[in-house]
Design a protein around this motif. Structure first.
Motif, PDB file in Angstrom:
ATOM      1  N   ASN A 514      16.073  33.078 -16.979  1.00  0.00           N
ATOM      2  CA  ASN A 514      16.780  34.311 -17.318  1.00  0.00           C
ATOM      3  C   ASN A 514      17.243  34.341 -18.767  1.00  0.00           C
ATOM      4  N   GLU A 515      17.327  33.191 -19.415  1.00  0.00           N
ATOM      5  CA  GLU A 515      17.876  33.154 -20.766  1.00  0.00           C
ATOM      6  C   GLU A 515      16.880  33.673 -21.802  1.00  0.00           C
ATOM      7  N   LYS A 516      15.586  33.536 -21.570  1.00  0.00           N
ATOM      8  CA  LYS A 516      14.601  33.973 -22.554  1.00  0.00           C
ATOM      9  C   LYS A 516      13.308  34.351 -21.845  1.00  0.00           C
ATOM     10  N   THR A 517      12.426  34.964 -22.609  1.00  0.00           N
ATOM     11  CA  THR A 517      11.146  35.388 -22.030  1.00  0.00           C
ATOM     12  C   THR A 517      10.279  34.175 -21.746  1.00  0.00           C
ATOM     13  N   PRO A 518       9.410  34.258 -20.767  1.00  0.00           N
ATOM     14  CA  PRO A 518       8.540  33.126 -20.442  1.00  0.00           C
ATOM     15  C   PRO A 518       7.692  32.727 -21.630  1.00  0.00           C
ATOM     16  N   PRO A 519       7.571  31.427 -21.894  1.00  0.00           N
ATOM     17  CA  PRO A 519       6.781  30.978 -23.052  1.00  0.00           C
ATOM     18  C   PRO A 519       5.289  31.203 -22.814  1.00  0.00           C
ATOM     19  N   LYS A 520       4.588  31.602 -23.872  1.00  0.00           N
ATOM     20  CA  LYS A 520       3.140  31.808 -23.773  1.00  0.00           C
ATOM     21  C   LYS A 520       2.374  30.554 -24.173  1.00  0.00           C
ATOM     22  N   VAL A 521       2.829  29.895 -25.224  1.00  0.00           N
ATOM     23  CA  VAL A 521       2.178  28.667 -25.685  1.00  0.00           C
ATOM     24  C   VAL A 521       3.106  27.501 -25.357  1.00  0.00           C
ATOM     25  N   ILE A 522       2.622  26.607 -24.550  1.00  0.00           N
ATOM     26  CA  ILE A 522       3.446  25.496 -24.052  1.00  0.00           C
ATOM     27  C   ILE A 522       2.816  24.185 -24.484  1.00  0.00           C
ATOM     28  N   ALA A 523       3.619  23.337 -25.138  1.00  0.00           N
ATOM     29  CA  ALA A 523       3.176  21.995 -25.505  1.00  0.00           C
ATOM     30  C   ALA A 523       3.748  20.998 -24.507  1.00  0.00           C
ATOM     31  N   ILE A 524       2.931  20.033 -24.125  1.00  0.00           N
ATOM     32  CA  ILE A 524       3.368  19.005 -23.168  1.00  0.00           C
ATOM     33  C   ILE A 524       3.224  17.650 -23.849  1.00  0.00           C
ATOM     34  N   THR A 525       4.352  16.931 -23.953  1.00  0.00           N
ATOM     35  CA  THR A 525       4.353  15.619 -24.598  1.00  0.00           C
ATOM     36  C   THR A 525       5.183  14.646 -23.774  1.00  0.00           C
TER      37      THR A 525
END
Length: 719
Positions: A514-525
């Motif tokens: 709810n705090e922000k829009t869903p991320p489109k580009v996601i990095a996984i580390t």
């Protein structure tokens, strides 16, 4: 209601904490069982090498001696009832080295095989020689071995004591147990014989010394009696005491009378010469004679008053009555003076009487004190004579009784109640009990080690540790994948439904924040290699592909794993080829045949991957892909290994930090997150992977375990 909710919350937390403690045991149950069986097997093998031990027990009675042929042994020797300390001394005597040495010598145990061989049997020659002696052992070594095998146990509440001996030979156990009792009987006889020889002589010496003391005390008493002329000191003291009591009472009475008269005397002296004041004094006015004269005066005064009413002053009757009145008043005055004189004389007499009685009382006190001193000294000498006489008589009775008792022995009488018999079966080792205890203790010890290891590990492997982790939000907890190697080779995706459902939970957390829009580009580390970031990236991409177009980019060009997991050629063109402009996009991107997912592998590993990822072309490439895909997931190298992830984190909308729940240290997690925060990376949160102890969802297994309940939907068409 709040109290009830708090109680329910506490109950749930306790249940979760208990389950997190027990879960490591359940997951490692086969290892625990394996090591327990190994330990139990070695214990059983060790027990099979031990010689059987046999124990024989004899029961001895050690009681207090009270012969019936003595008049009063308590008065004679004061030994009829032995104290607890004396009884305990006998038990310690049976355990002593000196006593053990006598038993060993009597049975000639120095040459016995028991003390020259080890505790192992002949099943294995190597063990058989352990503990065996090559030479004859010393007496000190044998005594130590003997005392370890000997057990002296008193039976509570009785005069009985158990003498037990354990050995590898049942016959030897019987002999030693019986010989200990026999040796103790012999030892008591020796002590009694030695003491009996000195008892009579000691009593004679004591009697001679006491006779001299008695004679001296009697002479001292007689000399004192004659020197002081004492006949009946107690009678004389009694008479003087009675006289002293009588004089004390008389002195008190005289003093009281003198005090009373002193008051009257002081009043008389104060009003001397004033007949009117003297007449008013109580001691004078209450005098009988004066009271009669006063009454006569009142009668005459009434007559004078009556005649004065009838006759004149010169009438003969009036003159006669006045003369009589004057005569009576003179008598009253004289009587007052007589009473005053009498009181004064009585006062002086009382004072003299007080002085006299006090002098006699002082003399009586001196006599009484002198007689008391004489009586005390006389009583002291008399007590000394009586004490010496009583001691002399007591020792004389002891001497007579000692001569009359003859065969009297000592405080204790000792006899066998049960002699030891040859034991039929071994008592040690109790193989079944030892094996069962070894099995139970092994399980308990290994379980404690596992639990302590889990509790002391500085990782995020429990719900409690997750609650205390504040460096970043916890987005999801992914269980350890449970799939066979065959399944993994056929399908790059896990068939573990618990893991799949946890990935969907992670997807939901990313979409509905709810705090922000869903991320489109996601990095996984992650922090370090082998934390499962490639697996999470692949499954998360597949989960998103169920709803939208997704591109998975493998940006870890140093150690690529996605191509290998997808059973693809690891040297096929990919991201590095696109950045180097050696291949076109359609040559590098592959489409997963099972799901609607596009994958861009790492490609050929370049000499400097960081330089490739820092190119503007990489940023432009991501923006171009953003026009064609709803979601882009980038798998990056670990943060602590290289700086690739830090560079990529600036180009994405969100960073997911993968943590191995059982291996990654909290310090590694915190330092990795700090590195990302230093470049203002958009950290979405932490994902716990390979979790074994955290119960993330209690009801998942009920609905997702059975694969027959899952219906595969038709794959959607690519737009």
């Amino acid at each position: 209601m709040k109290t009830l909710e708090n109680e329910n919350l506490i109950s749930i937390n306790e249940e979760v904490a208990l389950k997190e403690i027990l879960t490591p045991l359940w997951t490692r149950r086969w290892k625990i069982l394996f090591f327990t069986l190994i330990i139990t097997f070695f214990t059983a093998f060790y027990l099979s090498l031990l010689k059987p031990s046999y124990r024989a027990t004899a029961i001895l009675q050690i009681g207090t001696n009270k012969p019936a042929n003595t008049l009063s042994i308590n008065d004679a020797f004061n030994e009829s009832n032995a104290s607890k300390e004396q009884i305990q001394t006998q038990y310690e005597l049976l355990r002593s080295r000196k006593f053990a040495e006598r038993v060993i010598a009597q049975l000639n145990l120095v040459q016995h095989q028991e003390f020259n061989s080890g505790k192992y049997n002949d099943k294995l020659a190597v063990f058989e020689q352990i503990g065996a002696r090559s030479s004859i052992p010393s007496m000190s070594d044998i005594i130590g071995h003997f005392q370890r095998k000997l057990t002296i146990v008193p039976i509570v509440g009785t005069e009985l004591v158990k003498i037990s001996y354990a050995s590898f030979s049942p016959e030897l156990s019987q002999k030693v147990a019986n010989q200990v009792g026999i040796t103790y009987l012999q030892y008591q006889d020796e002590i009694h014989s030695a003491s009996k020889e000195t008892t009579s002589q000691w009593l004679v010496d004591q009697l001679e010394e006491l006779g001299k003391k008695l004679q001296a005390s009697e002479l001292s008493l007689q000399a004192y009696r004659e020197a002081e002329g004492i006949v009946d000191i107690h009678g004389v003291v009694g008479l003087v005491g009675a006289q002293l009591t009588e004089l004390t009472s008389e002195t008190l009475r005289a003093a009281k009378l003198a005090d009373d008269l002193a008051i009257s005397y002081q009043d008389i002296q104060q009003h001397a010469g004033d007949i009117a004041k003297l007449s008013e004094l109580h001691e004078i006015s209450s005098h009988a004679t004066l009271m009669q004269l006063r009454q006569a005066e009142e009668r005459i005064e009434r007559k004078v008053f009556e005649l004065s009413q009838r006759y004149g002053p010169k009438h003969p009757k009036k003159i006669a009555i006045n003369a009589e009145l004057m005569s009576l008043q003179m008598r009253i005055t004289q009587q007052v003076y007589d009473i005053v004189t009498s009181i004064e004389k009585e006062y002086f007499s009382a004072v003299e009487r007080v002085n006299g009685t006090q002098q006699r009382l002082a003399i009586a006190k001196k006599d009484y004190l002198r007689l008391s001193r004489l009586q005390n000294k006389f009583s002291q000498l008399t007590r000394e004579v009586d004490t010496n006489k009583e001691l002399y008589n007591n020792y004389l009775v002891r001497l007579k009784e000692a001569d009359a008792m003859g065969n009297y022995k000592a405080n204790f009488y000792v006899r066998f109640i049960d002699k030891a018999t040859v034991p039929k079966g071994q008592f040690a080792p109790n193989k079944l009990l030892v094996i069962v205890l070894t099995f139970i203790l092994s399980i308990a010890f290994i379980s404690i080690v596992i639990i302590m290891r889990e509790l002391l590990m500085d990782t995020l492997n429990s719900r409690r540790k997750l609650d205390n982790f504040n460096d970043a939000p916890i987005l999801a907890v992914l269980p350890r994948i449970k799939a066979s190697n065959g399944e993994l080779k056929e399908d790059a995706y896990s068939t573990d439904n618990r893991f799949t459902e946890a990935i969907r939970t992670l997807r939901t957390a990313l979409l509905f924040n709810n705090e922000k829009t869903p991320p489109k580009v996601i990095a996984i580390t992650s922090s370090v290699p082998n934390e499962g970031k490639s697996t999470v990236a692949l499954h998360l991409a597949r989960s998103f592909s169920e709803m939208e177009k997704v591109l998975l980019i493998e940006a870890d060009m140093r150690h690529p794993t996605i191509a290998r997991n997808m059973n693809l050629n690891q040297h096929r063109p990919g991201l590095s080829n696109l950045l180097a402009k050696t291949h076109q996009i359609n040559e590098c991107i592959i489409r997963d045949k099972n799901v609607k997912l596009d994958i861009l592998t790492s490609g050929i590993t370049p000499a400097n991957p960081l330089a490739f990822l820092s190119m503007k072309r990489f940023d432009m490439l991501i923006k171009v892909f953003g026009n064609f895909y709803d979601r882009i997931i980038i798998e990056t190298p670990p943060v602590h290994a290289v700086s690739d992830a830090v560079i990529i984190s600036k180009l994405v909308d969100s960073v997911l930090y993968i943590v191995h729940g059982n291996k990654t240290k909290r310090e590694q997690i915190s330092s990795g997150l700090r590195m990302l925060k230093q470049v203002n990376a958009p950290i979405e949160g932490v994902v716990i992977n390979h979790s074994e102890n955290i119960d993330n969802d209690k009801y998942q297994n009920k609905y997702y375990t059975e694969r027959s309940n899952i219906i595969k939907l038709a794959a959607r068409k690519r737009g």
